[in-house]
Design an enzyme around this catalytic site. Structure first.
Site, short mmCIF file in Angstrom:
data_model
loop_
_atom_site.label_atom_id
_atom_site.label_comp_id
_atom_site.label_asym_id
_atom_site.label_seq_id
_atom_site.Cartn_x
_atom_site.Cartn_y
_atom_site.Cartn_z
N ASP A 178 0.97 -1.35 -0.01
CA ASP A 178 0.01 -0.07 -0.04
C ASP A 178 0.93 1.45 0.03
O ASP A 178 1.49 1.47 0.99
CB ASP A 178 -0.83 -0.07 1.31
N HIS A 179 1.00 1.69 -1.16
CA HIS A 179 2.18 2.89 -1.12
C HIS A 179 2.11 3.94 -0.27
O HIS A 179 2.91 4.52 0.06
CB HIS A 179 2.42 3.50 -2.57
N HIS A 241 -5.86 2.99 1.27
CA HIS A 241 -5.11 4.10 1.38
C HIS A 241 -5.65 4.73 2.83
O HIS A 241 -5.00 5.03 3.75
CB HIS A 241 -4.77 5.05 0.45
O1 LIG Z 1 -3.31 4.28 -5.39
C1 LIG Z 1 -3.69 5.11 -6.26
O2 LIG Z 1 -3.13 6.42 -5.44
C2 LIG Z 1 -3.19 7.46 -6.45
C3 LIG Z 1 -2.73 8.69 -5.64
O3 LIG Z 1 -1.59 8.44 -4.96
P1 LIG Z 1 -0.60 9.75 -4.26
O4 LIG Z 1 0.64 9.17 -3.95
O5 LIG Z 1 -0.54 10.40 -5.84
O6 LIG Z 1 -1.48 10.25 -3.38
C4 LIG Z 1 -4.53 7.50 -7.17
O7 LIG Z 1 -4.27 8.71 -7.94
C5 LIG Z 1 -4.84 6.45 -7.71
O8 LIG Z 1 -6.14 6.37 -8.26
C6 LIG Z 1 -4.80 5.05 -6.82
O9 LIG Z 1 -4.89 4.01 -7.72
#
Ligand SMILES: O=C1O[C@H](COP(=O)(O)O)[C@@H](O)[C@H](O)[C@H]1O
Ligand code: NDP
Length: 483
Positions: A178-179, A241
């Site tokens: 989960d990045h 997230h």
């Molecule tokens: O996992 C995802 O995250 C992005 C937003 O990530 P961020 O690190 O830029 O906050 C999101 O745009 C995407 O739809 C989603 O799959």
């Protein structure tokens, strides 16, 4: 750091180019990779090693945080090899076993194998099965599996995926990315509470009025209509997230935390989420979709006019929710969560609003702003604390002052660097455990059902705005506003 073989499924894909190669390169430059390692890139086409290495170099030019260092780049690229493989063909995996063994014996390194599945989720089970069937998983060293979200489409499919993966990998071997958990400021949340007694003392329902978690984006659906129109903000951001941010900000940790402890505390939090009953969904959850508008002065189409989206799509591009935790620490504190595409800002942040600071009699004519602790996660990384001071010119008045700590820097590792490094070390602290994933799907499932049955109103908001009015009314009902 152990010497290892990094087996990358989806080596020709977007994620590999934008995130994985740059992360490996930055770890290499920081001396965080083992002195001996091999990367075996996989995809269906035949690609010669020099061409593969050239494409990796291109991706570093475009996406690496650190510039290419001419004195080290060749040594880095020499670790990269490519092998053609179709994930549906077990014989290709048997050939891959031979390739892996060849490089392991050339380098004289143990059979430590990290399998990174940077491919569409429908391939996860097939790949795991074929790793087992081909003998690739029978290593004399360790084996680990990194998978990307989405982890299932709902509770049932997530459970089925988990059961199938468990045929080939133990839970301790599975690293679910989960990045958001790799973002430096999110990793900071772990220490913020236990390393700062000042905050630790205040981190409960006696002092905190409410907690707000926002992940707003400027971008719309982009070119991901096929995926996004069947996922929506609830699956794409909220179930994973946003729930992870909620767990990270509310868990209470002792001084010496282990991965097991962190995950146990997170599990306790998500277990204590008050379930949302079907008849309450309308009052606790706001579903939104962007219409046409202007983002940073540029005219953009509404969601229903985007490429690949139908004119009557009811998909959610925005979700706001009020949640409650049933624990002694958090009983009574509302948690407001919102995430939306095509809002007027790109901002992920957590705001802790403290309870009314003063007796009204001290400054009877003043509206006293609350103390706010704001944790900016992305794109800024900083913490601010808003306090009240006496107005410098007129001591009968108050003025809010903001103390600021930290700030973004090119030196800060990116999420994928942190996460790949941890996976190579075998440290699962910042990866989603199955229990968290399952409990999160279980909480969200009634909402998915209500959305699917169209039982929740769909509120439209203009692109470039601050989301639907209904999301503001949600807080206004409790006497609050979004910060
Ligand atoms: O996992 C995802 O995250 C992005 C937003 O990530 P961020 O690190 O830029 O906050 C999101 O745009 C995407 O739809 C989603 O799959
Ligand atoms: N891109 C991103 O920013 C993010 C992606 N993700 C997730 O990461 C994963 C990968 O995404 P992304 O890189 O964007 O996807 P892409 O579509 O860009 O890449 C898919 C990869 O899969 C390979 N592939 C497809 N079919 C097969 C097959 N039958 N056998 C072997 N390889 C195959 C392709 O190789 P080839 O065509 O050469 O055979 C290609 O390398 C997905 O799970 C996605 O949800 C998660 C967060 C962000």
């Amino acid at each position: 750091m152990d010497a290892m073989t990094f087996v990358l499924f989806g080596a020709t894909g977007d994620l590999a180019k934008r995130k994985i190669y740059p992360a490996l390169y930055n770890l290499f430059l920081d001396g965080k990779l083992a002195s001996s390692f091999t990367v075996i890139g996989l995809g269906r086409r035949e690609i010669a090693d020099p061409d593969f290495q050239a494409s990796v170099k291109d991706s570093l030019k475009n996406f690496s945080r650190k510039p290419i260092d001419p004195s080290h780049i060749d040594s880095f690229l020499s670790a990269f090899h490519y092998s053609a493989l179709n994930v549906n063909n077990v014989d290709d995996f048997k050939k891959l076993l031979g390739v892996a063994q060849k490089y392991e014996s050339e380098l004289g390194i143990p059979e430590n194998r990290l399998f990174y599945l940077s491919v569409a989720p429908e391939f996860f089970e097939t790949i795991a099965d074929n790793i087992k069937a081909s003998g690739l998983g029978d290593t004399k060293g360790w084996k680990r599996l990194i998978i990307e979200k989405p982890f299932g489409h709902d509770l049932e499919s997530a459970r089925s995926l988990q059961a199938n993966l468990n045929r080939s990998f133990e839970e301790e071997e599975v690293f679910r990315i989960d990045h958001y958990l790799g973002k430096p400021m999110v990793q900071n949340l772990e220490v913020l509470g236990f390393a700062n007694p000042v905050l630790q003392a205040l981190w409960n329902n006696r002092y905190i009025a409410n907690v707000q978690i926002t992940a707003n984006e400027l971008v719309g659906v982009e070119d991901r209509a096929g995926y996004y129109d069947t996922s929506g903000a609830i699956r794409d951001m909220f179930q994973n997230h946003m729930m992870q941010l909620l767990m990270m900000v509310t868990m209470h940790l002792p001084h010496r935390s282990t991965p097991e402890e962190v995950r146990a505390k997170k599990k306790n939090i998500i277990k204590s989420l008050r379930p949302i009953s079907k008849d309450k969904i309308n009052t606790q959850i706001i579903r939104g979709q962007y219409g046409p508008g202007f983002v940073k002065g540029v005219e953009v189409p509404g969601y229903r006019d985007e490429n690949g989206i139908g004119p009557d799509s009811h998909n959610d591009t925005y979700v706001a929710a009020r949640l409650k935790l049933e624990t002694p620490f958090w009983e009574g504190v509302p948690f407001y969560i919102r995430t939306g595409k095509r809002t007027g800002e790109k901002s992920t942040r957590i705001v802790i609003e403290f309870k009314e600071p003063l007796k009204a009699s001290t400054f009877p004519d003043e509206v006293i702003p609350p103390n706010l602790l704001t944790i900016e996660v992305n794109p800024e990384e900083r913490i601010t604390l808003q306090l009240n001071m006496k107005d410098k010119n007129n001591s009968k008045h108050l003025e809010p002052v903001v103390m600021e700590f930290g700030g973004s820097s090119k030196e800060t590792p990116e999420a994928y660097e942190n996460l790949i490094y941890d996976a190579l070390l075998g440290d699962s602290t910042f990866f989603a455990h199955w229990d968290e994933v399952e409990l999160s799907w279980a909480w969200v499932q009634p909402v998915l059902d209500a959305f699917a049955a169209n039982e929740v109103p769909l509120h439209f908001y203009p692109a470039g705005s601050d989301g639907p009015d209904a999301a503001h009314e949600l807080l206004a009902q409790d006497g609050y506003k979004w910060w």
